[in-house]
Design an enzyme around this catalytic site. Sequence first.
Site, PDB file in Angstrom:
ATOM      1  N   GLU A  83      18.471 -53.826  -5.019  1.00  0.00           N
ATOM      2  CA  GLU A  83      19.744 -54.400  -4.580  1.00  0.00           C
ATOM      3  C   GLU A  83      20.622 -53.319  -3.954  1.00  0.00           C
ATOM      4  OE1 GLU A  83      23.476 -56.892  -6.559  1.00  0.00           O
ATOM      5  OE2 GLU A  83      22.457 -55.354  -7.738  1.00  0.00           O
ATOM      6  N   LYS A 129      22.739 -63.945  -4.158  1.00  0.00           N
ATOM      7  CA  LYS A 129      23.056 -63.680  -5.558  1.00  0.00           C
ATOM      8  C   LYS A 129      23.932 -64.815  -6.078  1.00  0.00           C
ATOM      9  CE  LYS A 129      24.504 -59.844  -8.552  1.00  0.00           C
ATOM     10  NZ  LYS A 129      24.944 -58.435  -8.555  1.00  0.00           N
ATOM     11  N   CYS A 171      19.723 -58.637  -9.851  1.00  0.00           N
ATOM     12  CA  CYS A 171      20.445 -57.837 -10.841  1.00  0.00           C
ATOM     13  C   CYS A 171      21.087 -58.705 -11.942  1.00  0.00           C
ATOM     14  CB  CYS A 171      21.475 -56.977 -10.118  1.00  0.00           C
ATOM     15  SG  CYS A 171      22.042 -55.543 -11.086  1.00  0.00           S
TER      16      CYS A 171
END
Length: 547
Positions: free
Chosen positions: A45, A124, A158
Site C-alpha cells: 500500500e 480501500k 491494510c
Amino acid sequence: MNRLRVATLQYYVRPIHSFAEFRDQVRALVRTAADYECRLLVFPEYFTVQLLTLGDVERPMVEQVRTLADRTPAFLEMMTELTRESGLYVMAGSIPVRAPGPGERITNEAFLFAPDGSYASQAKLHMTRFEKEVWKVTPGKHLRIFETEFGRLAIAICYDAEFPEVARAAAHQGALILIVPSYTDDRQGFLRVRYCAQARAIENQMFVIQAATVGSLPMVPAVSLNYGQASILTPSDFPFARDGILAEGVPNQESMVIGELNLGVLRASRTRGTVLPLKDSRDAASIAGRTEVVQLLPAVASTAPEKAPPRRTRPTIVIRNTQEDDFAGIQEIARLIYPEITPWNDDQLRQHLELFPQGQMVAVDKESGQVLGMCSSLVIDWSRYDADEDWSTFTSGGLYTNHDPVCGETLFAADVMVRPGFQGQGIGKRLYQRGRFGLAKQIGLKRVLAGSRLRGYHRYADVMTAEAYVAEVVAGRLNDPTLSFQLSQGFRVLAVVSGYFQGDRESLGWAAVIEWLNPQRAERGERGADAPRSAGPEDAGRDGAGR
C-alpha cells in the site's frame, strides 16, 4: 493450476529525483520476480508516496496527496508496460485516485494487473483516522472478487484486513487468496495488520499474502517512518506450513519474499480439513441473530454515576542517570534492535556505572517505569587512537576500562537506542542533548566522538563504495537512518572505516567516525593537542561531497 509461485515485497521507500528513477526501481523488482519464475508479484500500500519527493514537501499533506493522485495515469501506463513485458500478474500496491465528479474527493485504490496489461482496482473500504481526518480520503463502497487463471482472489488494503467480514465474504465467493498490501509506521500498527491477516488465513482457509513498506522519507513528516515485514501466510492444519507461515522477511529490510502455494491442497482442506471453519461459518450469521443478554447484576446496583475512562495520553518521559533496575529494560531494547548481536550483560552495565555514572542515561516512562531509550558514553584520550579504530577498541571490548577522565577531553558516544514503537517522539534527540552535548559542556570536554553505523549501506554496497555512500548522505542526496539524524544534530564526518561493527548485516561493518565540537571549547576546524594519530579524510562534508 494447482501450484502458484508468488513474490511479495518489503519495498524500500527512498527519496527520488525523477519519475524515471521510480520506474527503474519498480522495473528491477518486476524483473527479479520474473527471473524467479513467479506468477504473481505483490507491492505494498502507498509505496507510491516516493513520488511525493518530486514535489514541494512543505505543502499541507492534503494538497500533496492530491498532487500524487494526478500521477495516477503515468503510474498505470508504467505498470501496464511492465506487466506486458514480464508476463506476470502484478498487484501494484496502491495510489490515491481522484474520484469521479466535482470536488477534491480521492480514494485509495489497489490495482491488479493481468499479464496482458489489463487491470482492475479495489478501493480501500475502511479509512484509518489519519487518512480520514488529515488526508481526507473517501472510503470505497464495494468488495471485488478477481477471477484469474489460477483462481479467485480478493484484496484487503491494510486496515481492511482488520474487519473479518470482508475476507469472509470473499472466501464465500470462492476466493482462495487474500492480498493484504500494507503501509504501517510503527510496530504496533504493523502487528495489528499481521495478526489479523493470520486470523483471516485460519478462519477462511485461504492463503494471505502481505506486502509492506520499509525505509523512510524524513523530509515528508506524515510518511517519515515505516515498520514492515512481508509474509505469505497459510491455514493452520497438517498439510500447511508450520506456524501457518510459509515465508516471511526480516523486518525493516529491503527484500522480496517468495513462496509456492499449493492451491489443490487448499481446496481439499475446505472439505477434508481437521476443522472446517469456512463451511461452519455459514451458521454464524444465524447464531449472531439469536443473541441473548444475560443479567448477572448485584441485587442493589450502585447509583453512583459511572466514571468516564481516563483518556490515553502519551507517556511522560524522564531522562535520568541509569540505575541497576534499568538493566533488564536496556537489554530488552538491545535484543529488539540488534537481534543478531549479543546485548549488554549485567557485568558490563554495572562496570559502566562504576567507572562513569554520569555518562550512563536512560529515558523512562514516568508512570510505568518502562525504559524507552538509553545512551552510554565514556571519556577517552583521543590522541592515543587512530581515527579508523573499531568500536571494540574505543570501548575496550565494551568494558570501558579505557575510561580516562584525567587526560581525556573527548566524550566517546558508545551506544544510543530508542525502543521500537517509541521512535519519532523526540526521545533520541533528548538523549543526545542531555547525554551527549549537555554532558560534554557540563564537564568541560572539547568534543563528542561517535561511530555512526551506516544502517542503509547494505542497499547500495553493490553500486558504490562506503566512502561514496557517506558523501551522498552528507550532500543530502541519500538518507541514512542513523547518520542523517546525527548530521542534523551538528555532527560532521571525519573518516569512513570498515570492520567497525562485527556481524552487522545492515552496515556490513562500515561506520562513519563523526565529531561534534563543544562551542565553549573549540571553534569548528580546531583539533587541539589530543587529535588522533591518523584522522583519515578531513571532512566528508567538504572534500568527499564537494561542498
